[in-house]
Design an enzyme around this catalytic site. Structure first.
Site, PDB file in Angstrom:
ATOM      1  N   PRO A   2       0.814  -1.221   0.000  1.00 23.58           N
ATOM      2  CA  PRO A   2       0.000   0.000   0.000  1.00 23.58           C
ATOM      3  C   PRO A   2       0.844   1.265   0.000  1.00 23.58           C
ATOM      4  O   PRO A   2       1.590   1.527   0.930  1.00 23.58           O
ATOM      5  CB  PRO A   2      -0.819  -0.121   1.285  1.00 23.58           C
ATOM      6  N   GLU A   3       0.745   2.022  -1.072  1.00 20.94           N
ATOM      7  CA  GLU A   3       1.333   3.359  -1.148  1.00 20.94           C
ATOM      8  C   GLU A   3       0.155   4.337  -1.214  1.00 20.94           C
ATOM      9  O   GLU A   3      -0.985   3.938  -0.981  1.00 20.94           O
ATOM     10  CB  GLU A   3       2.245   3.471  -2.383  1.00 20.94           C
TER      11      GLU A   3
END
Length: 275
Positions: A2-3
Site C-alpha cells: 500500500p502506497e
DNA sequence: CCCGGAACCTGAAGGC
DNA sequence: TGCCTTCAGGTTCCGG
C-alpha cells in the site's frame, strides 16, 4: 504494497461503512502491531468510541474519533483492511486485529508479514508530523519539488521514496514517476534542471492519479476492503516488469537495486546523464 | 545534516 | 517431492 493510491482507495471504500459507527469490540492476535498505548490498554480505551471521519496522510490511514482522539494505522508492506458482514462465518487468513462495529460488521487488519502498526493517540502529529508535503495537494508545485531536491546528492529514486521529503510515494510509484519523466533512477537529485523537475512533478502527479483511478495496484498482498484486487498494476510501464519490453520503445526493462530496493527502468528511455 | 545499509517479518517462488 | 535459499519492501535505527 500500500502506497498513497492504495491507502486512498481503502479510505474511499471504507468511508460509507465506517463513518458514524461505534467500535464495540477489538481482538488482537498479534499484539506487537499496537505501538501506543500498550496492547493491554488499547481495548479499554478504544471500545465504545465512535468513528467521526476517515483521512489519509501519506501512507497512513487516520480515523478521527468523536472523543477527539485518533486511531491511526499503517499497512507497511503487506497489510490490508477487509470488511466482513455480520453474517460472515469464514475464517480470515492472516487477520491480526479485528474491530467489531455496532452493526455487527467486522473490520480485519490483515498483515501476513506482521509489519503493520496501530496507534490510538491524542495528537496525530506525533505519528504523521514529520511527513513531507502531500503530492496531490495544490501546494505541491514544481517549485516545491525543486526546493526539496536542491543540493541533494542521493539518487533521485531514493529521494522520491523518502517520506519526510514527499509523503506517500513508495517503490512502485517512484519507478513509474521516473519512467514518466524519462529520468534514470540513479540520477543525483540535486543535478536535475528546471525542465526535468517540472517533468518529474507532472510524472508524480499523473502516476498517483492513475493509481487512484484504477483502485490501487495489487502486485502482491494488497486487497480492497471488499476483498477484490486493484487494477493499477495492469497499467504500469516498468514497475515489476523486469525482463518484459518497454511499451514505448520495446527495449527490455532492467532491474537494479537502489537503497536495497528492486528498481525497474527502461535503459533506453531513461538514460543516465554522464558525469 | 546527509547518505547508505541492516533489521524487523514470513509467505511465495525458484533452485537443486 | 521436498528442503533450502532468496526475494519482497516501509520505516526506523545506527554507523560513517
Amino acid at each position: 504494497m500500500p502506497e498513497l493510491p492504495e491507502v486512498e482507495t481503502i479510505k474511499n471504500d471504507l468511508s460509507p461503512y465506517l463513518i458514524g459507527r461505534t467500535i464495540t469490540d477489538i481482538t488482537l492476535t498479534w499484539s506487537k502491531s499496537v505501538i501506543k498505548p500498550s496492547s493491554l490498554e488499547l481495548p479499554g480505551r478504544l471500545i465504545g468510541q465512535t468513528i467521526k471521519d476517515i483521512q489519509r496522510r501519506g501512507k497512513y490511514l487516520i480515523f478521527p474519533l468523536e472523543s477527539g482522539q485518533y486511531l491511526i494505522m499503517h499497512m507497511k508492506m503487506s497489510g490490508s483492511l477487509i470488511l466482513k458482514a455480520a453474517s460472515s462465518q469464514e475464517e480470515v487468513r492472516f487477520s491480526r486485529t479485528i474491530f467489531t462495529l455496532d452493526t455487527g460488521e467486522r473490520l480485519h487488519f490483515i498483515d501476513p508479514r506482521k509489519f503493520g502498526m496501530i496507534w490510538l493517540i491524542e495528537d496525530k502529529e506525533e505519528v504523521v508530523g514529520k511527513l513531507g508535503p502531500e503530492p496531490l495537494e495544490p501546494a505541491f508545485t514544481p517549485d516545491t519539488l525543486s526546493k526539496i531536491l536542491s543540493n541533494r546528492k542521493a539518487p533521485i529514486k531514493a529521494l522520491l521514496c523518502d517520506q519526510e521529503l514527499i509523503a506517500g510515494i513508495g517503490n512502485m510509484y517512484a519507478d513509474e514517476a521516473l519512467f514518466a519523466s524519462r529520468l534514470h533512477p540513479y540520477e543525483i537529485g540535486g543535478n536535475l534542471d528546471d525542465k526535468e523537475v517540472t517533468l518529474l512533478h507532472q510524472g508524480i502527479i499523473s502516476v498517483l492519479r492513475a493509481g487512484i483511478a484504477h483502485y490501487g495496484a495489487s502486485t502482491s498482498d494488497y486487497y480492497r476492503p471488499d476483498g477484490t484486487k486493484g487494477m493499477a498494476h495492469m497499467f504500469f510501464n516498468v514497475a515489476h516488469r523486469g525482463g518484459k519490453s518497454c511499451p514505448v520503445c520495446g527495449t527490455t526493462i532492467q532491474r537494479t537495486m537502489v537503497r536495497n530496493r528492486g528498481t525497474y527502468f527502461c535503459p533506453e528511455c531513461q538514460k543516465l546523464r554522464q558525469p
